[in-house]
Write a protein that holds these residues in place. Structure first.
Motif, PDB file in Angstrom:
ATOM      1  N   SER A  42       6.872  -6.927 -15.005  1.00  0.00           N
ATOM      2  CA  SER A  42       5.852  -7.591 -14.208  1.00  0.00           C
ATOM      3  C   SER A  42       5.601  -6.806 -12.938  1.00  0.00           C
ATOM      4  O   SER A  42       6.539  -6.374 -12.274  1.00  0.00           O
ATOM      5  N   LEU A  43       4.338  -6.611 -12.616  1.00  0.00           N
ATOM      6  CA  LEU A  43       3.941  -5.920 -11.398  1.00  0.00           C
ATOM      7  C   LEU A  43       3.250  -6.900 -10.459  1.00  0.00           C
ATOM      8  O   LEU A  43       2.567  -7.821 -10.907  1.00  0.00           O
ATOM      9  N   SER A  44       3.417  -6.672  -9.170  1.00  0.00           N
ATOM     10  CA  SER A  44       2.744  -7.482  -8.155  1.00  0.00           C
ATOM     11  C   SER A  44       1.948  -6.589  -7.229  1.00  0.00           C
ATOM     12  O   SER A  44       2.339  -5.455  -6.958  1.00  0.00           O
ATOM     13  N   CYS A  45       0.850  -7.125  -6.735  1.00  0.00           N
ATOM     14  CA  CYS A  45      -0.008  -6.397  -5.801  1.00  0.00           C
ATOM     15  C   CYS A  45      -0.420  -7.354  -4.695  1.00  0.00           C
ATOM     16  O   CYS A  45      -0.926  -8.439  -4.982  1.00  0.00           O
ATOM     17  N   ALA A  46      -0.213  -6.935  -3.458  1.00  0.00           N
ATOM     18  CA  ALA A  46      -0.605  -7.749  -2.313  1.00  0.00           C
ATOM     19  C   ALA A  46      -1.507  -6.937  -1.408  1.00  0.00           C
ATOM     20  O   ALA A  46      -1.172  -5.807  -1.043  1.00  0.00           O
ATOM     21  N   ALA A  47      -2.639  -7.530  -1.036  1.00  0.00           N
ATOM     22  CA  ALA A  47      -3.585  -6.870  -0.130  1.00  0.00           C
ATOM     23  C   ALA A  47      -3.573  -7.589   1.212  1.00  0.00           C
ATOM     24  O   ALA A  47      -3.553  -8.815   1.257  1.00  0.00           O
ATOM     25  N   SER A  48      -3.581  -6.827   2.286  1.00  0.00           N
ATOM     26  CA  SER A  48      -3.540  -7.418   3.627  1.00  0.00           C
ATOM     27  C   SER A  48      -4.899  -7.999   4.001  1.00  0.00           C
ATOM     28  O   SER A  48      -5.926  -7.688   3.388  1.00  0.00           O
ATOM     29  N   GLY A  49      -4.906  -8.860   5.027  1.00  0.00           N
ATOM     30  CA  GLY A  49      -6.146  -9.412   5.519  1.00  0.00           C
ATOM     31  C   GLY A  49      -6.520 -10.711   4.838  1.00  0.00           C
ATOM     32  O   GLY A  49      -5.892 -11.142   3.877  1.00  0.00           O
ATOM     33  N   ASP A  50      -7.588 -11.329   5.344  1.00  0.00           N
ATOM     34  CA  ASP A  50      -8.003 -12.615   4.810  1.00  0.00           C
ATOM     35  C   ASP A  50      -9.442 -12.594   4.322  1.00  0.00           C
ATOM     36  O   ASP A  50     -10.042 -13.653   4.111  1.00  0.00           O
ATOM     37  N   LYS A  51      -9.993 -11.427   4.124  1.00  0.00           N
ATOM     38  CA  LYS A  51     -11.360 -11.346   3.621  1.00  0.00           C
ATOM     39  C   LYS A  51     -11.365 -11.459   2.104  1.00  0.00           C
ATOM     40  O   LYS A  51     -10.391 -11.130   1.431  1.00  0.00           O
ATOM     41  N   ASP A  52     -12.489 -11.944   1.585  1.00  0.00           N
ATOM     42  CA  ASP A  52     -12.611 -12.059   0.135  1.00  0.00           C
ATOM     43  C   ASP A  52     -12.566 -10.686  -0.528  1.00  0.00           C
ATOM     44  O   ASP A  52     -13.200  -9.745  -0.069  1.00  0.00           O
ATOM     45  N   LEU A  53     -11.822 -10.638  -1.615  1.00  0.00           N
ATOM     46  CA  LEU A  53     -11.754  -9.415  -2.406  1.00  0.00           C
ATOM     47  C   LEU A  53     -12.663  -9.590  -3.611  1.00  0.00           C
ATOM     48  O   LEU A  53     -12.406 -10.410  -4.480  1.00  0.00           O
ATOM     49  N   PHE A  54     -13.736  -8.827  -3.662  1.00  0.00           N
ATOM     50  CA  PHE A  54     -14.654  -8.948  -4.786  1.00  0.00           C
ATOM     51  C   PHE A  54     -14.083  -8.333  -6.058  1.00  0.00           C
ATOM     52  O   PHE A  54     -14.404  -8.779  -7.152  1.00  0.00           O
ATOM     53  N   CYS A  55     -13.273  -7.316  -5.897  1.00  0.00           N
ATOM     54  CA  CYS A  55     -12.640  -6.683  -7.042  1.00  0.00           C
ATOM     55  C   CYS A  55     -11.172  -6.419  -6.717  1.00  0.00           C
ATOM     56  O   CYS A  55     -10.842  -6.034  -5.599  1.00  0.00           O
ATOM     57  N   MET A  56     -10.330  -6.634  -7.694  1.00  0.00           N
ATOM     58  CA  MET A  56      -8.897  -6.395  -7.522  1.00  0.00           C
ATOM     59  C   MET A  56      -8.317  -6.123  -8.890  1.00  0.00           C
ATOM     60  O   MET A  56      -8.582  -6.888  -9.826  1.00  0.00           O
ATOM     61  N   GLY A  57      -7.541  -5.075  -9.020  1.00  0.00           N
ATOM     62  CA  GLY A  57      -7.010  -4.820 -10.336  1.00  0.00           C
ATOM     63  C   GLY A  57      -6.050  -3.661 -10.412  1.00  0.00           C
ATOM     64  O   GLY A  57      -5.694  -3.053  -9.402  1.00  0.00           O
ATOM     65  N   TRP A  58      -5.657  -3.349 -11.639  1.00  0.00           N
ATOM     66  CA  TRP A  58      -4.636  -2.350 -11.903  1.00  0.00           C
ATOM     67  C   TRP A  58      -5.221  -1.183 -12.692  1.00  0.00           C
ATOM     68  O   TRP A  58      -6.033  -1.366 -13.616  1.00  0.00           O
ATOM     69  N   PHE A  59      -4.747  -0.011 -12.323  1.00  0.00           N
ATOM     70  CA  PHE A  59      -5.097   1.227 -12.988  1.00  0.00           C
ATOM     71  C   PHE A  59      -3.818   1.992 -13.234  1.00  0.00           C
ATOM     72  O   PHE A  59      -2.785   1.695 -12.629  1.00  0.00           O
ATOM     73  N   ARG A  60      -3.855   2.971 -14.119  1.00  0.00           N
ATOM     74  CA  ARG A  60      -2.647   3.743 -14.371  1.00  0.00           C
ATOM     75  C   ARG A  60      -2.991   5.195 -14.633  1.00  0.00           C
ATOM     76  O   ARG A  60      -4.115   5.517 -15.050  1.00  0.00           O
ATOM     77  N   GLN A  61      -2.018   6.042 -14.378  1.00  0.00           N
ATOM     78  CA  GLN A  61      -2.200   7.470 -14.607  1.00  0.00           C
ATOM     79  C   GLN A  61      -0.916   8.036 -15.185  1.00  0.00           C
ATOM     80  O   GLN A  61       0.126   8.013 -14.529  1.00  0.00           O
ATOM     81  N   ALA A  62      -1.009   8.503 -16.408  1.00  0.00           N
ATOM     82  CA  ALA A  62       0.120   9.132 -17.071  1.00  0.00           C
ATOM     83  C   ALA A  62       0.154  10.616 -16.706  1.00  0.00           C
ATOM     84  O   ALA A  62      -0.880  11.195 -16.342  1.00  0.00           O
ATOM     85  N   PRO A  63       1.315  11.234 -16.796  1.00  0.00           N
ATOM     86  CA  PRO A  63       1.407  12.666 -16.461  1.00  0.00           C
ATOM     87  C   PRO A  63       0.420  13.502 -17.254  1.00  0.00           C
ATOM     88  O   PRO A  63       0.332  13.384 -18.476  1.00  0.00           O
TER      89      PRO A  63
END
Length: 136
Positions: free
Chosen positions: A19-40
């Motif tokens: 399980s991964l967690s992501c926290a963004a600072s501030g109190d403004k609305d986030l229109f987009c939020m998500g996960w990306f990955r990059q393999a070697p």
């Protein structure tokens, strides 16, 4: 400036879960939020994202049915990625990204749906990444 911090990740055998967690600072609305990955040796690709303030969710075909994206009830500035039935090909550095602009949705949607099209510069705020290693 929005700060994005990821946590979780680690090493697991194929078939396991992380399980991964992501926290963004501030109190403004986030229109987009998500996960990306990059393999070697590979380009960064979309994994799972919320668009339009969380009203829609998109998953890459490679993770559908195995990964689940969710947000904390108290604040939509925190997102979780539950990864089940992990495969060795899921091994990568996983990055969380957020965007406060309403214009982010079409760019993010294309990044998820069409592998190989995303440009990291088109995404406003990135975390430092967290490693996921899946052994066979």
């Amino acid at each position: 400036q929005v700060q994005v911090v990821e946590s979780g990740g680690g090493s697991v055998q194929a078939g396991g879960s992380l399980s991964l967690s992501c926290a963004a600072s501030g109190d403004k609305d986030l229109f987009c939020m998500g996960w990306f990955r990059q393999a070697p040796g590979k380009e960064r690709e979309g994994v799972a994202t919320f668009l339009n303030r969380g009203s829609t969710t998109y998953y890459a075909d490679s993770v559908k049915g195995r990964f689940t994206l969710s947000q904390a009830n108290a604040t939509k500035n925190t997102a979780y990625l539950q990864m089940n039935s992990l495969k060795p090909e899921d091994t990568a550095m996983y990055y969380c990204a957020v965007d406060l602009s309403p214009a982010c949705a079409p760019i993010w949607m294309t990044a998820i749906r069409v592998p190989g099209t995303m440009k990291t510069a088109d995404f406003a705020h990135w975390g430092q990444g967290t490693v996921v290693i899946v052994s066979s």
